[in-house]
Enzyme design. Sequence first.
Site, PDB file in Angstrom:
ATOM      1  N   LYS A 173       0.854  -1.193   0.000  1.00  0.00           N
ATOM      2  CA  LYS A 173       0.000   0.000   0.000  1.00  0.00           C
ATOM      3  C   LYS A 173       0.885   1.235   0.000  1.00  0.00           C
ATOM      4  CE  LYS A 173      -1.785   2.898   2.883  1.00  0.00           C
ATOM      5  NZ  LYS A 173      -1.805   4.101   2.030  1.00  0.00           N
ATOM      6  N   PRO A 174       1.003   1.903  -1.155  1.00  0.00           N
ATOM      7  CA  PRO A 174       1.780   3.133  -1.185  1.00  0.00           C
ATOM      8  C   PRO A 174       1.006   4.273  -0.520  1.00  0.00           C
ATOM      9  CG  PRO A 174       1.019   2.530  -3.404  1.00  0.00           C
ATOM     10  CD  PRO A 174       0.429   1.537  -2.454  1.00  0.00           C
ATOM     11  N   SER A 176      -1.289   7.444   0.129  1.00  0.00           N
ATOM     12  CA  SER A 176      -2.438   7.820  -0.714  1.00  0.00           C
ATOM     13  C   SER A 176      -2.208   9.088  -1.524  1.00  0.00           C
ATOM     14  CB  SER A 176      -3.746   7.963   0.055  1.00  0.00           C
ATOM     15  OG  SER A 176      -3.600   7.983   1.383  1.00  0.00           O
ATOM     16  N   GLY A 226       6.913   4.913   8.486  1.00  0.00           N
ATOM     17  CA  GLY A 226       6.020   6.056   8.659  1.00  0.00           C
ATOM     18  C   GLY A 226       6.201   6.657  10.039  1.00  0.00           C
ATOM     19  N   GLU A 383      10.181  15.754  15.786  1.00  0.00           N
ATOM     20  CA  GLU A 383      10.575  15.638  14.382  1.00  0.00           C
ATOM     21  C   GLU A 383       9.862  16.740  13.587  1.00  0.00           C
ATOM     22  OE1 GLU A 383       9.028  12.258  12.129  1.00  0.00           O
ATOM     23  OE2 GLU A 383      11.057  11.909  11.381  1.00  0.00           O
TER      24      GLU A 383
END
Length: 479
Positions: A173-174, A176, A226, A383
């Site tokens: 799943k790349p 969106s 992620g 971050e």
Amino acid sequence: MHRSKMLIDGKLVNSVAGKVATIYNPATKEPVAEVSVGVRIDAQLALDAARIAFPKWSETHSQQRGDILHEAARLVRQRVEEIATLLTCEQGKPLKDSRREVLSSADVLDYYAEEGKRNFGQWVPAASQGSRSLVVKQPIGVAAIITPWNLPVDLMAWKVGPALAAGCTVVAKPPSLAPLAATAFIRAVNDAGVPPGVVNVVHGSGSVVGAELVENPVSRKIAFTGETATGRWIMEKAARHIKRVSLELGGQSPFIVCSDASVDKAVSACVQRAFSNMGQICISVNRIYVAEEVAEEFTSKLVDRTMKLKVGNGLEPGIDLGPMFSEPMRQKTEEHIADAVQKGARVLCGGHKPEGEEYENGFFFLPTVLENVDHSMRVMREETFGPVAPIMHFEDLDEVISLANGTEYGLAAYIFTNDLTTAIKAAERLEAGGVGINVNNVAEIQAPFGGWKQSGLGRELGHYGLDEYLEVKHIRFGL
Ligand code: NDP
């Protein structure tokens, strides 16, 4: 306009629900493509195809799998312009960086084409005369692969390469908002002669398609890159079926410049690693600690180099930095800078959007150097994932290492010094999965990449990356 379908069971398909989404160029906000968007049922169909394809693929000889991966690498190189252009259009990075990313993903496929053949077992001494023990490693099963938008092709290759080499089948799943280049990469892998169902791609949102891939018992392994918060959620859900997970999560990388370092080398390394991809890389330089003796020289040279970086549309020649990926990313950067300034930081360059007609529509931002920062500021602890380089001075190495270790993250750390003892002590004490001594990158195909603390779990690249897709089996023989 480019159209991107999903790949399920060897066929390019639209989503069952017929949903489509438009992908926009972050430099212009113009539409670049329409993609078919899946929902849970599409993810289930892909998982099923991968489950059915697994037994045969897992028994294919590693030489044959290697040949297919080499052919996939060749096709990716042949299609570099097409895939790199899609990447720049959907993600924003300069075309030269997109080409580098695509070519590096082909190198990863070549590496795992060979590494898959080195899935060695062990003949283990047994405690009794009457038995013998053999240890082998076998593919886990269906691997669900979930990737982010900042390096969508490379991070897909880091997972698809070892998964296929190990004998696993894949549902990917790349991201969106940037699925085009990653899907084109997987199509090249598929076109290399992978049997139907071995590699599948489903588009769709993380909370729907991603969640199905994580929660459905058919996937036996989740490989994720992620945010730390998403990784934590995935780990909790995976626990329900005791699935194997590898998580490459956020970072907050320190960059230490000692008084004996070559300042020019440190400045070049720092400017590249702080601002490349607009700071949207997990191992970007996030905080700079410079020894008092060289702080003035380092700071003025860094500001000078930063102000020469050319920001613009990544499709144009001569551009060093594209736009940021999205408005929320730009806003977060602005918020971190505002928080630092409000607590006493000084902006030495950048700190705002560039002016001019060509920058009006895109998510552009100027690379920013801050000084007079401290650890009360968000830029030094969280971050930012943006083009911000905050500089703090230090006098004592022990003190700076403790500051460097003072966040929840532990992905990469860098130190510039010409003193061997300092380098060794720092490398041993820094709490990070990768430490760079006089280099600004800790990613190396043959070596493990991954995080300590809340930066992740498991390793990618090298033979460690292959092991993430293998189960260990002990076979005991009675004589
Ligand atoms: P996210 O965690 O938001 O998304 C990553 C992927 O996970 C996307 O495909 C996303 O889908 C999907 N996803 C989101 N929610 C879920 C869910 N509940 N279940 C399953 N999948 C889900 O990260 P970003 O895309 O914002 O990427 C940036 C982050 O990635 C940064 O924190 C960065 O540090 C980290 N990163 C870490 C690296 C490392 O090696 N350690 C390397 C590169 C980046 P969707 O696109 O639909 O949201």
